[in-house]
Scaffold this active site. Sequence first.
Site, PDB file in Angstrom:
ATOM      1  N   SER A 116      98.878   5.468  64.739  1.00 39.16           N
ATOM      2  CA  SER A 116     100.190   5.764  65.309  1.00 39.16           C
ATOM      3  C   SER A 116     100.395   4.942  66.577  1.00 39.16           C
ATOM      4  O   SER A 116      99.449   4.712  67.331  1.00 39.16           O
ATOM      5  CB  SER A 116     100.294   7.254  65.688  1.00 39.16           C
ATOM      6  OG  SER A 116      99.980   8.101  64.601  1.00 39.16           O
ATOM      7  N   ASN A 124     101.037   3.192  73.435  1.00 32.66           N
ATOM      8  CA  ASN A 124      99.623   3.306  73.079  1.00 32.66           C
ATOM      9  C   ASN A 124      99.491   3.294  71.561  1.00 32.66           C
ATOM     10  O   ASN A 124     100.330   3.863  70.848  1.00 32.66           O
ATOM     11  CB  ASN A 124      99.036   4.611  73.619  1.00 32.66           C
ATOM     12  CG  ASN A 124      97.572   4.778  73.254  1.00 32.66           C
ATOM     13  OD1 ASN A 124      96.744   3.903  73.537  1.00 32.66           O
ATOM     14  ND2 ASN A 124      97.221   5.881  72.605  1.00 32.66           N
ATOM     15  N   HIS A 145      96.974   4.594  68.602  1.00 32.66           N
ATOM     16  CA  HIS A 145      95.938   5.620  68.450  1.00 32.66           C
ATOM     17  C   HIS A 145      95.518   5.691  66.982  1.00 32.66           C
ATOM     18  O   HIS A 145      96.376   5.714  66.090  1.00 32.66           O
ATOM     19  CB  HIS A 145      96.480   6.977  68.901  1.00 32.66           C
ATOM     20  CG  HIS A 145      95.478   8.079  68.787  1.00 32.66           C
ATOM     21  ND1 HIS A 145      94.406   8.194  69.648  1.00 32.66           N
ATOM     22  CD2 HIS A 145      95.375   9.107  67.913  1.00 32.66           C
ATOM     23  CE1 HIS A 145      93.686   9.249  69.310  1.00 32.66           C
ATOM     24  NE2 HIS A 145      94.253   9.821  68.259  1.00 32.66           N
ATOM     25  N   ASP A 156      97.605  11.616  74.234  1.00 35.59           N
ATOM     26  CA  ASP A 156      98.049  11.292  72.878  1.00 35.59           C
ATOM     27  C   ASP A 156      99.163  12.218  72.393  1.00 35.59           C
ATOM     28  O   ASP A 156      99.281  12.499  71.195  1.00 35.59           O
ATOM     29  CB  ASP A 156      96.870  11.348  71.894  1.00 35.59           C
ATOM     30  CG  ASP A 156      95.784  10.347  72.221  1.00 35.59           C
ATOM     31  OD1 ASP A 156      96.111   9.256  72.731  1.00 35.59           O
ATOM     32  OD2 ASP A 156      94.596  10.648  71.981  1.00 35.59           O
TER      33      ASP A 156
END
Length: 224
Positions: free
Chosen positions: A139, A110, A112, A148
């Site tokens: 990130s 992911n 972020h 997250d």
Amino acid sequence: MPQSPLPRIAVLVSGRGSNLQALVDAITAGTLAAEIVGVFSDRLDAAALQRVPPGLGWSRDAKSYASREAFDAELADAVAACAPDWVVCAGYLRILGAAFVARFRGRLLNIHPSLLPKYRGLRTHARALEADDREHGASVHFVIPELDAGTVIAQATVPVHAGDSADMLSARVLQVEHPLLVAVAQLAVAGRIAEHGATVLLDGHPLFTPLRLDSAGTLVPGTK
């Protein structure tokens, strides 16, 4: 000799898809040796779906499902059907449930828009301004069920300027998100990164701090 098949990437999106486009452009330019085999969205009208041929797009209205688990199960089946080596959340705005994460754990990434562990969740740019931070950024991390909170692989930083609005800061962060995501994807498809418990392994060795994206768009060792 026949060439080996390219590593396969599935991408999850919810919005305009600029990070998806960065991956597509890198593949087209020959700097990312991979193939996008499916783009999946929780929104029927996600603009990101227009960035790939119709046959690669899959979308459902997540709000029409009886439960989060029901939607996640159908999404997971659809993603698995394209047999991806990596699944990349590129502006995907729904929290993935534990069952989905478990199915793709270790190959689920992911991006972020904050310097994690700061500002998990939403409103990251406004929260950075409210905290009077001097730097902000993005990130890329492995996904775990907690929002997250997966181990961070790499980060890119931008300065926070006096007079910045959340929109201004968001635009500055977006400029580094694209090369950051591509750089991590390059490591992933080359088989150079792996999740090992709460640690990232790079070429088989533990990373004690996230990699950092330098001004040339190259990932370099981070500093504590």
